[in-house]
Design an enzyme around this catalytic site. Structure first.
Site, PDB file in Angstrom:
ATOM      1  N   ASN A  43     -11.733  -1.288  -0.061  1.00  0.00           N
ATOM      2  CA  ASN A  43     -10.837  -0.133  -0.126  1.00  0.00           C
ATOM      3  C   ASN A  43     -11.600   1.075  -0.661  1.00  0.00           C
ATOM      4  O   ASN A  43     -12.475   0.958  -1.519  1.00  0.00           O
ATOM      5  CB  ASN A  43      -9.565  -0.426  -0.937  1.00  0.00           C
ATOM      6  N   GLU A  45     -10.648   4.773  -2.064  1.00  0.00           N
ATOM      7  CA  GLU A  45      -9.547   5.654  -2.481  1.00  0.00           C
ATOM      8  C   GLU A  45      -9.977   7.119  -2.471  1.00  0.00           C
ATOM      9  O   GLU A  45     -11.146   7.442  -2.222  1.00  0.00           O
ATOM     10  CB  GLU A  45      -9.036   5.199  -3.852  1.00  0.00           C
ATOM     11  N   CYS A  54      -7.596   0.959   3.142  1.00  0.00           N
ATOM     12  CA  CYS A  54      -7.625  -0.428   2.666  1.00  0.00           C
ATOM     13  C   CYS A  54      -8.908  -1.133   3.113  1.00  0.00           C
ATOM     14  O   CYS A  54      -9.558  -0.731   4.087  1.00  0.00           O
ATOM     15  CB  CYS A  54      -6.431  -1.195   3.217  1.00  0.00           C
ATOM     16  N   GLU A  56      -9.146  -3.962   4.588  1.00  0.00           N
ATOM     17  CA  GLU A  56      -9.004  -4.520   5.935  1.00  0.00           C
ATOM     18  C   GLU A  56      -9.330  -3.456   6.982  1.00  0.00           C
ATOM     19  O   GLU A  56      -9.965  -3.751   8.003  1.00  0.00           O
ATOM     20  CB  GLU A  56      -7.567  -5.024   6.157  1.00  0.00           C
ATOM     21  N   CYS A  87      -1.388  -5.248   3.241  1.00  0.00           N
ATOM     22  CA  CYS A  87      -0.194  -4.383   3.230  1.00  0.00           C
ATOM     23  C   CYS A  87       0.397  -4.333   4.638  1.00  0.00           C
ATOM     24  O   CYS A  87      -0.223  -4.789   5.611  1.00  0.00           O
ATOM     25  CB  CYS A  87      -0.554  -2.980   2.742  1.00  0.00           C
ATOM     26  N   CYS A  90      -1.782  -2.728   7.276  1.00  0.00           N
ATOM     27  CA  CYS A  90      -2.951  -3.538   7.654  1.00  0.00           C
ATOM     28  C   CYS A  90      -2.540  -4.727   8.512  1.00  0.00           C
ATOM     29  O   CYS A  90      -3.304  -5.175   9.362  1.00  0.00           O
ATOM     30  CB  CYS A  90      -3.719  -3.991   6.412  1.00  0.00           C
TER      31      CYS A  90
HETATM   32  N1  THU Z   1      -5.348  -2.556  -0.854  1.00  0.00           N
HETATM   33  C1  THU Z   1      -6.222  -3.034   0.099  1.00  0.00           C
HETATM   34  O1  THU Z   1      -7.330  -2.507   0.265  1.00  0.00           O
HETATM   35  N2  THU Z   1      -5.833  -4.095   0.839  1.00  0.00           N
HETATM   36  C2  THU Z   1      -4.700  -4.801   0.629  1.00  0.00           C
HETATM   37  O2  THU Z   1      -4.472  -5.773   1.331  1.00  0.00           O
HETATM   38  C3  THU Z   1      -3.742  -4.386  -0.414  1.00  0.00           C
HETATM   39  C4  THU Z   1      -4.033  -3.084  -1.061  1.00  0.00           C
HETATM   40  C5  THU Z   1      -5.806  -1.436  -1.685  1.00  0.00           C
HETATM   41  C6  THU Z   1      -5.196  -0.095  -1.402  1.00  0.00           C
HETATM   42  C7  THU Z   1      -5.405   0.622  -2.714  1.00  0.00           C
HETATM   43  O3  THU Z   1      -6.712   1.180  -2.738  1.00  0.00           O
HETATM   44  C8  THU Z   1      -5.351  -0.485  -3.746  1.00  0.00           C
HETATM   45  O4  THU Z   1      -5.521  -1.691  -3.037  1.00  0.00           O
HETATM   46  C9  THU Z   1      -4.054  -0.543  -4.527  1.00  0.00           C
HETATM   47  O5  THU Z   1      -2.968  -0.520  -3.677  1.00  0.00           O
END
Ligand code: THU
Length: 136
Positions: A43, A45, A54, A56, A87, A90
């Site tokens: 991920n 941000e 994310c 994925e 999520c 994803c």
């Molecule tokens: N996140 C992912 O990268 N993948 C997931 O399957 C769940 C959430 C990340 C998004 C964000 O940067 C952090 O986790 C918190 O939500």
């Protein structure tokens, strides 16, 4: 080592490289394709929070850059005591490149595992099959 275990290992290897200064929740994802190649992502941000991506999504982007579009298996690991599921967005992104029987293994930071199929994670999905005339 099983294919699943090695995919989880790749996701775990990627996870510390996540850029998650806001949530501090680092996620690593790994995709094995039909060819046997493995693509990973983390991920990433952003100060404008909704612009984050994310793990994925990162792995899917790497896969497409690698010239592949057929997901055989997915592994996801996150900084949680419970296995971290993809999520909603994803799930849709994965479903574009994976049939409903493809397995997604989620892992917690404590090593707890949960395996579900893409079809279980996203029943009744809208897929490319719904618009065949638009697919080349
Ligand atoms: N996140 C992912 O990268 N993948 C997931 O399957 C769940 C959430 C990340 C998004 C964000 O940067 C952090 O986790 C918190 O939500």
């Amino acid at each position: 080592m099983s294919l699943r275990a090695s995919l989880l290992e790749e996701a775990a290897k990627a996870q510390p490289k996540a850029y998650a200064p806001y949530s501090k929740f680092r996620v690593g994802a790994a995709i094995r394709t039909a060819s046997g190649a493995v693509y990973t992502g983390v991920n990433v941000e952003n100060a404008a929070y909704p612009e984050g991506t994310c793990a994925e999504a990162g792995a899917i982007a790497a896969m497409v850059l690698g010239g592949e579009t057929e997901i055989a298996e997915v592994a996801v690991i996150g900084d949680s005591d419970e296995p971290v599921p993809p999520c909603g967005g994803c799930r849709q992104k994965i479903r574009e490149f994976a049939g409903p029987d493809v397995k997604v293994t989620m892992m917690s930071r404590t090593g707890k595992e949960l395996t579900m199929t893409v079809g279980e994670l996203l029943p009744g999905a809208f897929t490319p099959d719904h618009m065949p005339e638009h697919m080349e």
